[in-house]
Design an enzyme around this catalytic site. Structure first.
Site, PDB file in Angstrom:
ATOM      1  CD  GLU A 251      -2.984  -0.003   0.120  1.00  0.00           C
ATOM      2  OE1 GLU A 251      -3.108   0.666  -0.909  1.00  0.00           O
ATOM      3  OE2 GLU A 251      -3.468  -1.133   0.289  1.00  0.00           O
ATOM      4  CD  GLU A 386       3.015   9.981  -1.111  1.00  0.00           C
ATOM      5  OE1 GLU A 386       4.006   9.267  -0.944  1.00  0.00           O
ATOM      6  OE2 GLU A 386       1.851   9.598  -0.898  1.00  0.00           O
TER       7      GLU A 386
HETATM    8  P1  NDP Z   1       8.891   4.617   4.907  1.00  0.00           P
HETATM    9  O1  NDP Z   1       8.323   3.934   3.741  1.00  0.00           O
HETATM   10  O2  NDP Z   1      10.363   4.749   5.023  1.00  0.00           O
HETATM   11  O3  NDP Z   1       8.398   3.905   6.287  1.00  0.00           O
HETATM   12  C1  NDP Z   1       7.281   3.079   6.424  1.00  0.00           C
HETATM   13  C2  NDP Z   1       7.621   1.886   7.315  1.00  0.00           C
HETATM   14  O4  NDP Z   1       8.614   1.082   6.689  1.00  0.00           O
HETATM   15  C3  NDP Z   1       8.195   2.277   8.659  1.00  0.00           C
HETATM   16  O5  NDP Z   1       7.761   1.378   9.658  1.00  0.00           O
HETATM   17  C4  NDP Z   1       9.679   2.136   8.435  1.00  0.00           C
HETATM   18  O6  NDP Z   1      10.415   1.991   9.622  1.00  0.00           O
HETATM   19  C5  NDP Z   1       9.715   0.890   7.575  1.00  0.00           C
HETATM   20  N1  NDP Z   1      10.928   0.703   6.786  1.00  0.00           N
HETATM   21  C6  NDP Z   1      11.804   1.644   6.323  1.00  0.00           C
HETATM   22  N2  NDP Z   1      12.801   1.061   5.620  1.00  0.00           N
HETATM   23  C7  NDP Z   1      12.559  -0.284   5.637  1.00  0.00           C
HETATM   24  C8  NDP Z   1      13.233  -1.431   5.096  1.00  0.00           C
HETATM   25  N3  NDP Z   1      14.354  -1.315   4.380  1.00  0.00           N
HETATM   26  N4  NDP Z   1      12.696  -2.651   5.321  1.00  0.00           N
HETATM   27  C9  NDP Z   1      11.551  -2.802   6.019  1.00  0.00           C
HETATM   28  N5  NDP Z   1      10.888  -1.760   6.575  1.00  0.00           N
HETATM   29  C10 NDP Z   1      11.367  -0.514   6.374  1.00  0.00           C
HETATM   30  O7  NDP Z   1       8.233   6.025   4.991  1.00  0.00           O
HETATM   31  P2  NDP Z   1       8.807   7.309   5.738  1.00  0.00           P
HETATM   32  O8  NDP Z   1       8.353   7.178   7.104  1.00  0.00           O
HETATM   33  O9  NDP Z   1      10.261   7.492   5.580  1.00  0.00           O
HETATM   34  O10 NDP Z   1       8.126   8.459   4.891  1.00  0.00           O
HETATM   35  C11 NDP Z   1       8.737   8.897   3.663  1.00  0.00           C
HETATM   36  C12 NDP Z   1       7.715   9.237   2.636  1.00  0.00           C
HETATM   37  O11 NDP Z   1       6.964   8.060   2.338  1.00  0.00           O
HETATM   38  C13 NDP Z   1       6.674  10.238   3.090  1.00  0.00           C
HETATM   39  O12 NDP Z   1       7.130  11.539   2.951  1.00  0.00           O
HETATM   40  C14 NDP Z   1       5.526   9.901   2.166  1.00  0.00           C
HETATM   41  O13 NDP Z   1       5.731  10.503   0.919  1.00  0.00           O
HETATM   42  C15 NDP Z   1       5.630   8.401   2.015  1.00  0.00           C
HETATM   43  N6  NDP Z   1       4.724   7.674   2.932  1.00  0.00           N
HETATM   44  C16 NDP Z   1       3.591   7.139   2.420  1.00  0.00           C
HETATM   45  C17 NDP Z   1       2.693   6.509   3.264  1.00  0.00           C
HETATM   46  C18 NDP Z   1       1.429   5.920   2.762  1.00  0.00           C
HETATM   47  O14 NDP Z   1       0.471   5.783   3.523  1.00  0.00           O
HETATM   48  N7  NDP Z   1       1.361   5.505   1.517  1.00  0.00           N
HETATM   49  C19 NDP Z   1       2.907   6.429   4.701  1.00  0.00           C
HETATM   50  C20 NDP Z   1       4.160   6.998   5.137  1.00  0.00           C
HETATM   51  C21 NDP Z   1       5.014   7.590   4.253  1.00  0.00           C
HETATM   52  P3  NDP Z   1      10.975   3.263  10.454  1.00  0.00           P
HETATM   53  O15 NDP Z   1      10.326   4.482   9.914  1.00  0.00           O
HETATM   54  O16 NDP Z   1      10.592   2.957  11.846  1.00  0.00           O
HETATM   55  O17 NDP Z   1      12.446   3.266  10.240  1.00  0.00           O
END
Ligand code: NDP
Length: 499
Positions: A251, A386
């Protein structure tokens, strides 16, 4: 609120961790909680507990659906009892206003209630037309141990679009929430045990994605990864899953367009556009971040939109009247401000906002004013990427074809909206929009029965609805022979031929 101290939740109890990570409020800077910075051992323990609970079939995976539904029902009751406490944790950790956090918990409970009902009846088929002596059963079985990786923008809703559906199907789960907003996830895992959901069925390990997430996604005992977050990390997870041929549900990001035709109910459209770009500070994957407005009404529409946007109230998480809260962290705020900078540099016209807000007690938080750009063209960064902040990019169009082409001119395909009183136009345009969801004369509607998910780089698979349950099941075909079996190769394989 006191500072909350958390360990991991593994096999129905707290599991201590040597290292902790602090979460400070993005709205006022005070320390809110300490979460475990988990290591490989903790992830292994969590996956081990989930595996054992799954493989000991009577514990959960082969329990009658009605029994699973009852346990989920108790859990729903406890979450309802603790709604206010959960909402406050959510508001403080994310930085969003309390009334939106409350609505988020209510909605999560609703999803769990719906999923619990689905547990009663996993669909299956009986195939009876494969010859008189044959019968076929097509059954659905729980997929196994699911790793769920969730983001910080809607920690509860993004989890509840997955977790109760997986549980209803009979799966067991290890959740890795965002390290910024893990509180509510740990709390609801504890409530699950209190509700009688067996130990090991829900486990939570906290810590960073780059360490905990990577170990979890690479673990051989995980059967499926269900992820919500950025497209960049989604691609990484799909690559990890491919190495072990694991299932993934992704998602990911979005860049929704809201199309306003000249014949729309303008007042309703204004309301929808406003909600669409400011809800959750714009930190929303289906945010209506692009407004496409028909040229003939654009001038007056934008005037009214700017006037209404000026009334939006920014506030602290506990401010009951606030419409918009703080962005998730300082680096993200800087990123949003740099997108605004790029809009100015690339020639868009700033109609409103564009700045950080520090007045009225918000100086310690990461607040950005609602921002509207007009004269945005498809080559501009703010049209394409985004932003995840309260920023609206406005582009004018002159024909239906141009509106459709503009809306589809993106790598994403999660949601789009359109506003017109002409039913023929509404249906034609909604058919041509390349997104998993289309809103007609409304925006950001939800219903537990309606599947949610994206096309293109917005993801793979669907959450919610019956499809959301089926994602967590495997299909099994069972051939049953009725009566005596006749041998396919009688002269070579029968006992008499061999002896
Ligand atoms: P991420 O995609 O980095 O984070 C989402 C989740 O994935 C968090 O729990 C994070 O852990 C985890 N994660 C990060 N790297 C890895 C990896 N290599 N393997 C497994 N899990 C991982 O989103 P961000 O929080 O950095 O946000 C960045 C951008 O992403 C935002 O500015 C937005 O544009 C987009 N975003 C989109 C969302 C949506 O609903 N579609 C939601 C959130 C963000 P942790 O953060 O704890 O390190």
């Amino acid at each position: 609120m006191d500072v909350r101290e958390y360990d991991n939740w593994i096999d129905g109890g707290w599991a201590g961790a040597d290292r902790k990570v602090e979460r400070k409020s993005p709205a006022h800077g005070r320390l809110l909680a300490r979460f475990a910075q988990s290591d490989e051992q903790a992830v292994r323990a969590a996956v081990g507990a989930a595996r054992k609970a799954f493989d000991t079939r009577s514990v959960w995976s082969s329990m009658p659906g009605a029994e699973r539904a009852k346990a989920l029902g108790h859990w729903v009751d406890l979450m309802t009892r603790d709604l206010e406490r959960l909402a406050l944790i959510e508001a403080e950790e994310v930085g969003k206003p309390i009334r939106f956090a409350r609505a988020e918990i209510e909605w999560s409970i609703e999803l769990a209630r719906y999923a619990a009902a689905l547990a009663w009846q996993l669909p299956g088929d009986l195939v009876s037309n494969i010859g008189d002596a044959n019968l076929g059963l097509v059954t659905r079985e729980p997929r196994g141990v699911i790793a769920m990786i969730t983001p910080w923008n809607f920690p509860m809703v993004t989890l509840f679009q997955k977790l109760p559906f997986a549980l209803a199907a009979g799966c067991t789960v290890v959740v890795k929430p965002s390290e910024l907003t893990s509180g509510s996830t740990l709390e609801i895992a504890k409530l699950a045990t209190e509700a009688g959901i067996p130990n090991g069925v829900i486990n939570v390990v906290t810590g960073s994605g780059r360490t905990v997430g990577e170990i979890l996604t690479g673990h051989r005992d995980v059967d499926m990864i269900s992820f919500t977050g950025s497209t960049a990390v989604g691609i990484r997870i799909a690559q990890r899953a491919a190495e072990q041929v694991k299932r993934v549900g992704l998602e990911l990001g979005g860049k929704a367009a809201n199309i306003v035709f000249a014949d729309a109910d303008i007042d309703a459209a204004l309301d929808g556009i406003l909600l669409g770009y400011i809800l959750n500070q714009g930190e929303e994957c289906v945010q209506g971040t692009r407004l496409l407005v028909e040229d003939s009404v654009a001038e007056s529409f934008l005037e009214k939109l700017v006037e209404r946007s000026k009334k939006i109230r920014l506030g602290l998480p506990t401010d009951e009247d606030a419409d918009v809260g703080a962005l998730i962290h300082e680096k993200h705020m800087e990123q949003v401000l740099s997108y605004i900078e790029s809009g100015l540099e690339e020639g868009a016209t700033l109609l409103l906002g564009g700045n950080r807000v520090t007045e009225n007690g918000l100086g310690m938080g990461y607040y950005v004013a609602p921002t509207i750009f007009s004269n945005v063209t498809p080559d501009m960064t703010i049209f394409r990427e985004e932003i995840f902040g309260p920023v609206l990019a406005v582009t004018r169009f002159k024909s239906v074809e141009e509106a459709i082409a503009l809306a589809n001119d993106t790598n994403y395909g999660l949601g789009n909206g359109l506003w017109t009183k002409d039913i023929d136009k509404a249906i034609r345009v909604s058919r041509e929009l390349r997104s998993g969801t289309v809103y007609v004369n409304t925006f950001l509607e939800t219903a537990a029965q309606m599947p949610f998910g994206g096309l293109k780089q917005s993801g793979i698979g669907r959450e919610n609805g019956l499809d959301g349950l089926l994602e967590f099941t495997e299909v099994k075909s069972t051939f049953i022979k009725l009566g005596k079996r006749t041998h396919a190769l009688p002269h070579t394989l029968t006992t008499s031929a061999r002896s």
